[in-house]
Design an enzyme around this catalytic site. Structure first.
Site, PDB file in Angstrom:
ATOM      1  N   GLU A 278       7.808  -2.918   1.294  1.00 50.03           N
ATOM      2  CA  GLU A 278       7.049  -4.152   1.580  1.00 50.03           C
ATOM      3  C   GLU A 278       7.964  -5.348   1.423  1.00 50.03           C
ATOM      4  O   GLU A 278       8.735  -5.418   0.456  1.00 50.03           O
ATOM      5  CB  GLU A 278       5.875  -4.365   0.601  1.00 50.03           C
TER       6      GLU A 278
ATOM      7  N   GLU B   5       2.849   0.385  -6.168  1.00 51.27           N
ATOM      8  CA  GLU B   5       2.937  -0.615  -7.230  1.00 51.27           C
ATOM      9  C   GLU B   5       2.082  -0.313  -8.461  1.00 51.27           C
ATOM     10  O   GLU B   5       1.154  -1.072  -8.784  1.00 51.27           O
ATOM     11  CB  GLU B   5       2.558  -1.996  -6.685  1.00 51.27           C
TER      12      GLU B   5
HETATM   13  C1  BGC Z   1       0.590  -5.162  -2.489  1.00 52.16           C
HETATM   14  C2  BGC Z   1      -0.225  -5.519  -1.265  1.00 52.16           C
HETATM   15  C3  BGC Z   1      -0.484  -7.014  -1.252  1.00 52.16           C
HETATM   16  C4  BGC Z   1       0.843  -7.725  -1.147  1.00 52.16           C
HETATM   17  C5  BGC Z   1       0.735  -9.239  -1.097  1.00 52.16           C
HETATM   18  C6  BGC Z   1       1.689  -6.128  -2.793  1.00 52.16           C
HETATM   19  O1  BGC Z   1       1.680  -6.392  -4.155  1.00 52.16           O
HETATM   20  O2  BGC Z   1       1.064  -3.846  -2.397  1.00 52.16           O
HETATM   21  O3  BGC Z   1      -1.399  -4.777  -1.279  1.00 52.16           O
HETATM   22  O4  BGC Z   1      -1.335  -7.408  -0.235  1.00 52.16           O
HETATM   23  O5  BGC Z   1       1.642  -7.398  -2.262  1.00 52.16           O
HETATM   24  O6  BGC Z   1       0.150  -9.734  -2.244  1.00 52.16           O
END
Ligand code: BGC
Length: 437
Positions: free
Chosen positions: A352, A159
């Site tokens: 993610e 990101e």
């Molecule tokens: C990030 C993580 C973060 C997650 C939840 C993403 O933007 O890569 O490190 O914990 O979102 O906020």
């Protein structure tokens, strides 16, 4: 909010990657065994982290990694996305930890998928400096030389958009700068670092390389041309600015003219072909014209002087973080990417997706994940080439400026005793993976 229908999930293709994601700074702890990062400097400043906590201990994964790998094995994932801490690698003996972790993962039959930068820049380095990109490539070479005999799948950056926006434009994350549009060189230098990392990885023999970019649909607040224009601008800034240099070798809408250095030459590096493209998806953003006052999103203040404002997405359940639950936004995003980038888009991996909720009987998380997996499957059925899905996150962890107040884990962590307790969602995801075979 969409709820778990109880119907079995549709089948995903054979060979699909099923995993969970974490990051070094958020779980490892053992801060005394590595050099400081910009996050250590930031968290030491009063008022930066909401609960005043630091990641000095975090989940103590550094010492408890065998237990955490056993949790991964029990879950039945075939891949684990973690990150390699640059300041740890730069410290004596630091790489030994990742050596042990990778061995443990391989022995458990879980494929290691390291991210080479997840926001914890060694203190003293600065993404405003072009040289940081070259330094990153050196770090990548060191890691690849050591782990490349067992690691076959790599992620360059996590990101860069959020790291630019939150860390350098708005000052909500480390290093805490509030540069607004003067933060653009930070984006360029990270993208350059990505391209140089791809080259370094290829030189070390790697063949399966991606990036983890955060993306989400941008919804105009209304059909009013000012709202539509503001939403288009936001989409350019958060989505296209980070996708197009990588996928097309070009900056969108003249933004390249604002970037430092020999941009045309840099874009040739940034656009090094990738084997796959990682997407972190949480929610869409509803955007309108500036309101003349600051707006807010999930506790983040958006300054009035920006040429857009963030509006509430109404009628949706919110996670504990205040983020709207919009599973179909994932289908929209993926189909939109396919339509926008066509054959320039390599296969996608969702690197993610997840949500913050309290409690061990986390039925809301189950419903969230269930609905997002169905939305992902809808994108597959619509012809988008998706090869994997990683839940954020394995463990409740140090959620950056929120400290330990937000819980994203499938596994609960008692932050006093560090005891791990699988939640209902852990058992649910395990059963999903078993049913998928
Ligand atoms: C990030 C993580 C973060 C997650 C939840 C993403 O933007 O890569 O490190 O914990 O979102 O906020």
């Amino acid at each position: 909010m969409a709820t778990d229908t109880g119907d079995p999930l549709p089948r995903f293709p054979a060979g699909f990657l099923w995993g969970v994601s974490t990051s070094a700074h958020q779980i490892e702890g053992a801060a005394e065994l590595r050099g400081p990062s910009v996050w250590d400097v930031f968290t030491a400043e009063p008022g930066r982290v909401k609960d005043g906590s630091t990641a000095a201990v975090a989940c103590d994964h550094y010492h408890r990694y065998p237990e955490d790998v056993a949790l991964l094995a029990g879950l039945g994932v075939n891949a684990y996305r973690f990150s390699v801490s640059w300041p740890r690698v730069a410290s004596p003996g630091g790489l030994d930890f990742y050596d042990r972790l990778v061995d443990e993962l391989c022995a458990a039959g879980v494929r290691p998928v390291p991210t080479l930068f997840h926001w914890e820049l060694p203190a003293g380095l600065d993404w405003l400096e072009r040289d940081t990109a070259a330094r990153f490539a050196d770090h990548v070479t060191v890691v690849a030389d050591r782990l490349g005999d067992r690691v076959t799948k790599w992620i360059t950056l996590n990101e860069p958009a959020e790291h630019t926006l939150l860390g350098h434009a708005l000052g909500a994350h480390a290093p805490g700068r509030r540069l607004l549009f003067d933060a653009l060189p930070v984006a360029h230098h990270q993208l350059l670092a990505h391209g140089l990392a791809v080259r370094a990885l290829r030189a070390a023999g790697a063949r399966d390389i991606g990036i983890a970019n955060s993306h989400g649909p941008t919804w105009p607040a209304s059909a009013d041309p000012d709202d539509v224009a503001a939403a288009g601008f936001y989409d350019t800034l958060l989505n296209r600015l980070f996708a197009e240099p990588v996928l097309l070798g070009a900056y969108p809408d003249g933004l390249g003219e604002l970037m430092p250095g020999d941009v045309a030459a840099d874009l040739r590096v940034i656009a090094e072909p990738l084997d796959w493209y990682g997407v972190n998806y949480y929610a869409p953003t509803r955007v309108g014209a500036p309101l003349g006052t600051r707006s807010e999103f999930g506790g983040l203040a958006i300054p009035a002087e920006l040429p857009f404002s963030i509006r509430e997405i109404e009628g949706r359940a919110l996670t504990d973080f205040g983020w709207p639950v919009v599973p179909e936004g994932l289908t929209e995003l993926l189909c939109g990417f396919r339509d926008r980038y066509g054959d320039r888009l390599p296969p996608i991996v969702i690197t993610e997706n997840g949500c913050s909720y309290e409690g061990l009987d986390d039925q809301e998380r189950i419903a969230y994940l269930d609905a997002h997996l169905r939305a992902l499957h809808a994108a597959l059925e619509a012809g988008v080439d998706v090869r994997g899905y990683f839940v954020w996150s394995l463990l409740d962890n140090f959620e950056w400026a929120e400290g330990y107040a937000r819980r994203f884990g499938l596994v609960h962590v008692d932050h006093d005793t560090l005891e791990r307790t699988p939640k209902a969602s852990y058992r649910w995801f395990r059963d999903v993976l078993r049913a998928q075979g």
